[in-house]
Design a protein around this motif. Structure first.
Motif, short mmCIF file in Angstrom:
data_model
loop_
_atom_site.label_atom_id
_atom_site.label_comp_id
_atom_site.label_asym_id
_atom_site.label_seq_id
_atom_site.Cartn_x
_atom_site.Cartn_y
_atom_site.Cartn_z
N VAL A 62 37.43 4.77 6.16
CA VAL A 62 36.05 5.18 6.43
C VAL A 62 35.94 6.65 6.04
N ILE A 63 35.11 6.94 5.04
CA ILE A 63 34.98 8.33 4.57
C ILE A 63 33.56 8.79 4.88
N ILE A 64 33.45 9.81 5.71
CA ILE A 64 32.12 10.24 6.18
C ILE A 64 31.98 11.75 6.13
N GLU A 90 29.12 15.45 -1.11
CA GLU A 90 29.79 15.69 -2.39
C GLU A 90 31.29 15.40 -2.27
N GLU A 91 31.88 15.90 -1.19
CA GLU A 91 33.33 15.68 -0.98
C GLU A 91 33.61 14.20 -0.72
N VAL A 92 32.68 13.54 -0.01
CA VAL A 92 32.83 12.10 0.25
C VAL A 92 32.88 11.35 -1.08
N ALA A 93 31.96 11.70 -1.98
CA ALA A 93 31.88 11.03 -3.29
C ALA A 93 33.12 11.32 -4.13
N THR A 94 33.60 12.56 -4.07
CA THR A 94 34.78 12.92 -4.86
C THR A 94 35.97 12.06 -4.43
N LEU A 95 36.18 11.95 -3.12
CA LEU A 95 37.32 11.17 -2.65
C LEU A 95 37.14 9.68 -2.98
N ALA A 96 35.91 9.18 -2.80
CA ALA A 96 35.67 7.75 -3.10
C ALA A 96 35.95 7.47 -4.58
N ALA A 97 35.49 8.36 -5.45
CA ALA A 97 35.72 8.17 -6.89
C ALA A 97 37.22 8.24 -7.20
N HIS A 104 41.35 -3.88 0.16
CA HIS A 104 41.12 -2.53 0.68
C HIS A 104 39.61 -2.36 0.79
N VAL A 105 39.14 -1.89 1.94
CA VAL A 105 37.71 -1.70 2.15
C VAL A 105 37.47 -0.20 2.35
N VAL A 106 36.53 0.35 1.58
CA VAL A 106 36.23 1.78 1.68
C VAL A 106 34.76 1.94 2.07
N LEU A 107 34.53 2.35 3.31
CA LEU A 107 33.16 2.49 3.80
C LEU A 107 32.74 3.95 3.73
N LEU A 108 31.59 4.21 3.13
CA LEU A 108 31.10 5.57 2.96
C LEU A 108 29.83 5.76 3.79
N ALA A 109 29.68 6.94 4.39
CA ALA A 109 28.42 7.23 5.11
C ALA A 109 28.19 8.72 5.16
N ASN A 110 26.93 9.08 4.99
CA ASN A 110 26.53 10.49 5.05
C ASN A 110 25.29 10.62 5.93
N GLY A 111 25.18 11.75 6.60
CA GLY A 111 23.93 12.09 7.28
C GLY A 111 23.86 11.60 8.72
N SER A 112 23.03 12.30 9.50
CA SER A 112 22.93 12.03 10.94
C SER A 112 22.33 10.66 11.22
N ILE A 159 37.05 12.58 7.70
CA ILE A 159 35.80 13.34 7.88
C ILE A 159 35.83 14.53 6.92
N LEU A 160 34.85 14.60 6.05
CA LEU A 160 34.79 15.68 5.06
C LEU A 160 33.52 16.50 5.30
#
Ligand code: F6R
Length: 263
Positions: A231-233, A10-17, A192-200, A5-6
């Motif tokens: 899971v990076i959210i 922006e932080e989610v994208a940085t870690l995913a990249a 390896h599966v990397v799931l990204l999600a942002n917002g309520s 949990i970030l």
């Protein structure tokens, strides 16, 4: 499942990249699974920057996208091929012939699924798969009640997905109701599966994915069974989780362990 949990998208994208970079730096001929939609856009911007500054090369990388609308040509601005060219492929040193997206204009869309699966297999399988998540819990276009054992095939989009994605279509433009998507089993086979999600808007789906029962009503909940799912959210997407403090503590302790013993 690793839950990170970030504070911000922006932080989610940085870690995913960073995860993508590490994968490609570790193996220059990695096979990456790509997603479209709003969520990975910032990640792609960061990947482009890394490529431009010479810290990351895609010269030997192969990609497979999750899905494509049926009936849209690669030149159609709403097609996922067009999206990927515009937002990533045209700006990095990837070889065009190494980028794969299901053919939305396949003469026989039913045959396109197995043909796409065969290409993934021939490439050696997917090393790292990036995923977004629908507000209804879909991954790829595997809508609620999709078979957990499904492979690449034609899917009918739900009303909820059509409404969520309407924002990408101009008034009067025809929005396809069918897509070809990697199946849930196809996604599960990525190493390896990397799931990204942002917002309520994603908070309910994320809660069901991580803490809910394994259920075809929330296809992403299958990731509870994946050996290596990250899971990076952002904070908003995490707002309905019950065990937030625990996930944060696990992460802190994980970082301490990694600092001591390496990865
Ligand atoms: C896109 C895809 C979809 C999206 C999901 C979230 O290739 O497979 O599962 O990841 O619909 O979309 P955004 O990111 O626009 O909220």
């Amino acid at each position: 499942m690793e839950v990170i949990i970030l504070n911000t998208p922006e932080e989610v994208a940085t870690l995913a990249a960073e995860l993508v970079s590490k994968q490609v730096q570790d193996r220059s001929d990695s096979v990456l699974g790509m997603a479209t939609g709003g969520t990975p856009l910032k990640t792609y911007e960061k990947i482009i920057k890394k490529n431009m500054t010479g810290t990351l090369s895609f010269a030997e990388v192969t990609t497979f996208n999750l899905d494509e609308y049926i009936g849209l040509s690669p030149e159609h601005p709403r097609s996922y091929r067009y999206f990927m060219q515009e937002n990533l492929f045209d700006h990095i040193d990837i070889r065009p012939e190494n980028t794969h997206i299901p053919n939305g204009l396949a003469e026989n869309p039913i045959d396109e699924g197995p043909a796409y699966e065969a290409k993934i297999l021939a490439a050696g399988g997917i090393d790292l798969q990036i995923l977004g998540i629908g507000s209804d819990g879909h991954i790829g276009f595997n809508e609620p009640t999709s078979s957990m054992g499904s492979r690449t095939r034609v899917k009918t989009l739900t009303e909820s997905t059509l409404e969520d994605n309407q924002r990408f279509f101009k008034a009067g433009e025809t929005q396809p109701t069918l897509a070809i998507t990697m199946g849930i089993q196809t996604i599960m086979e990525a190493r390896h599966v990397v799931l990204l999600a942002n917002g309520s808007g994603k908070a309910e789906a994320i809660q069901q994915t991580i803490e809910g029962p394994l259920s075809a009503r929330c296809p992403a909940s299958i990731l509870q069974f994946h050996e290596k799912a990250t899971v990076i959210i952002d904070e908003e997407a995490s707002s309905k989780l019950e065990l937030t403090d625990y996930y944060k503590r696990v992460r802190e302790e994980q970082e301490t362990l990694l600092a001591r013993f390496g990865d």
